[in-house]
Write an enzyme that holds these catalytic residues in place. Structure first.
Site, short mmCIF file in Angstrom:
data_model
loop_
_atom_site.label_atom_id
_atom_site.label_comp_id
_atom_site.label_asym_id
_atom_site.label_seq_id
_atom_site.Cartn_x
_atom_site.Cartn_y
_atom_site.Cartn_z
N GLN A 1 44.00 -5.77 -20.92
CA GLN A 1 43.91 -6.28 -19.55
C GLN A 1 42.79 -5.63 -18.75
O GLN A 1 42.10 -6.29 -17.97
CB GLN A 1 45.24 -6.09 -18.83
CG GLN A 1 45.27 -6.74 -17.45
CD GLN A 1 46.63 -6.64 -16.79
OE1 GLN A 1 47.47 -5.84 -17.18
NE2 GLN A 1 46.86 -7.47 -15.79
N GLU B 1 0.85 -1.19 0.00
CA GLU B 1 0.00 0.00 0.00
C GLU B 1 0.88 1.24 0.00
O GLU B 1 2.10 1.15 0.23
CB GLU B 1 -0.93 -0.01 1.22
CG GLU B 1 -1.91 -1.15 1.20
CD GLU B 1 -2.89 -1.14 2.36
OE1 GLU B 1 -3.70 -2.08 2.44
OE2 GLU B 1 -2.84 -0.19 3.18
N GLU C 1 10.08 -7.77 -3.18
CA GLU C 1 10.23 -8.97 -2.36
C GLU C 1 11.18 -8.73 -1.18
O GLU C 1 11.89 -9.64 -0.74
CB GLU C 1 10.71 -10.17 -3.20
CG GLU C 1 9.67 -10.77 -4.10
CD GLU C 1 8.62 -11.59 -3.36
OE1 GLU C 1 8.82 -11.85 -2.16
OE2 GLU C 1 7.61 -11.94 -3.98
N ILE D 1 1.29 -2.81 -8.08
CA ILE D 1 0.78 -4.16 -8.27
C ILE D 1 1.14 -4.66 -9.68
O ILE D 1 0.64 -4.14 -10.68
CB ILE D 1 -0.74 -4.22 -8.05
CG1 ILE D 1 -1.10 -3.61 -6.69
CG2 ILE D 1 -1.23 -5.65 -8.18
CD1 ILE D 1 -0.41 -4.24 -5.50
N SER E 1 17.12 -4.68 0.05
CA SER E 1 18.42 -5.18 0.53
C SER E 1 18.58 -4.93 2.03
O SER E 1 19.19 -5.73 2.75
CB SER E 1 19.56 -4.52 -0.24
OG SER E 1 19.58 -4.97 -1.59
N GLU E 2 18.04 -3.81 2.50
CA GLU E 2 18.14 -3.49 3.93
C GLU E 2 17.39 -4.51 4.77
O GLU E 2 17.85 -4.95 5.84
CB GLU E 2 17.62 -2.08 4.18
CG GLU E 2 18.49 -0.97 3.61
CD GLU E 2 18.45 -0.88 2.10
OE1 GLU E 2 19.47 -0.45 1.50
OE2 GLU E 2 17.41 -1.25 1.49
#
Length: 384
Positions: free
Chosen positions: A284, A132, A368, A162, A371-372
């Site tokens: 390189q 929300e 989902e 959503i 990271s915190e």
């Protein structure tokens, strides 16, 4: 790009599913992903193809119309689909985990008969309505209410960000049924999206995943029958949290797929682009970047596989899932950034896919669980 990390000692079924998803991603998704960004839509026929291939109900038993695969095969397929089109991988992840998975785990026999065969075959796409405007990771701070009325439930509130909102035929909606009960006052509902009072708002203008329809949803006098309650009343938080492991492993696999696509594009470009009389892959500085990218992709893949195998074996793996998502999502941003650097100025223009990969990768550190949140859960697992 097959290495020891990619061999993985898979079963024949897992290898077949992975290869099917890979072939589909390379033939149908990757060549068209940029055009779908412009239109803001994944074509219906592509979604139907995914259903026919068994990619939208992968862990659902065959008697319910699914593939009956294990979780390892599922994350391998997500990685492959994400390498072709990250937006399509998100649709797939929502459908498998937040749609089929929740109905299969919590639905009544009547609900399973009504929805699971169509969900598993892609005839009905689902959206997951938890977030929300004021509540993202804090799932127990919802304002949406569900009130009883003559045996029905009436939903009122707003949902934000959503995925699949415009395409979905079914919504899993979380609402407060008992405001005084705290965490035990949240319930889940299966709501057909054609229900009056279920109004999908205009699509969000996003940094990435532009082909995926992401919208707010307004619930106003949205009335559903008593049979719409998913699982027991008051178990909404448990239902929402029950998919944490699977959802995070799936997003980690998506991040690996995006990163791998960027790495493969960078290697191909470095082998054909000439500067100072040599292919840039022979310099390189470029070789070092490619080596770091390759190592990061393989390390992320192995973390995802470890978590997926634990989940497939029924072993609790919330910390391992969080580690996989944290590392893979942050590695994806680094790898995609380096892929742009390898391409130089060309990496900054839409003609080259690495520009899209970089934008698509960023959200894997947010949805989902940010990271915190992952770091908090991992740290908690160490001290509890």
């Amino acid at each position: 790009m097959l290495t020891r990390a990619r061999a993985d000692f898979l079963t024949d079924e897992q290898r077949m599913i992975r290869d099917t998803a890979r072939d589909f991603a390379r033939a149908e998704l990757a060549p068209r992903a940029s055009a779908w960004e412009d239109s803001g839509w994944i074509p219906d026929e592509v979604v139907a193809q995914m259903g026919s291939l068994g990619l939208l109900g992968m862990t659902v038993p065959p008697e319910w119309g699914g593939t009956g695969a294990d979780y390892v095969a599922y994350v391998l397929a997500v990685e492959e689909i994400a390498s072709g089109c990250a937006a399509t991988a998100t649709l797939m992840s929502v459908q498998n985990g937040l749609g089929c998975g929740l109905v299969q785990a919590w639905g009544s026999d009547t609900q399973k008969r009504a929805w699971l065969p169509d969900l598993a075959t892609g005839k009905a796409i689902v959206c997951f309505c938890l977030t929300e405007p004021q509540a993202g990771s804090e799932a127990n701070n919802l304002k949406t209410r569900a009130s009883e009325s003559n045996g029905d439930w009436v939903l009122e509130g707003t949902k934000q960000f959503i995925s699949n909102a415009k395409r979905a035929k079914l919504a899993v909606v979380f609402a407060v049924t008992d405001p005084e009960a705290g965490k035990k006052g949240l319930s889940a509902f299966l709501v057909p999206t054609g229900t009056p009072g279920f109004d999908v708002q205009k699509p969000e203008k996003k940094l990435g995943l532009k082909a995926l329809d992401t919208c707010a949803i307004a619930l106003s006098g949205c009335r559903v029958g008593g049979e719409a309650l998913l699982g027991p009343r008051g178990k909404g938080l448990a239902i929402a949290l029950s998919n944490l492991e699977g959802g995070r492993i799936g997003i980690a696999a998506q991040a690996v797929g995006i990163a791998r696509a960027a790495l493969e594009a960078a290697v191909a470009y470095a082998k054909e682009r000439t500067q100072f009389g040599r292919k840039i892959a022979e310099h390189q500085s470029i070789g070092n970047m490619l080596a770091d990218m390759h190592t990061s992709v393989n390390a992320a893949h192995l973390l995802v596989m470890q978590a997926a195998r634990l989940r497939a074996a029924g072993v609790p793996c919330l910390s391992e899932a969080s580690q996989a998502k944290l590392f893979a999502s942050e590695a994806a941003e680094r790898v995609c950034s380096k892929a742009i650097q390898v391409h130089g100025g060309y990496g900054y223009v839409r003609e080259y896919a690495v520009e899209r990969h970089y934008r698509d990768a960023r959200v894997t550190q947010i949805y989902e669980g940010t990271s915190e949140i992952q770091r908090m859960l991992i740290a908690r697992s160490l001290v509890e």
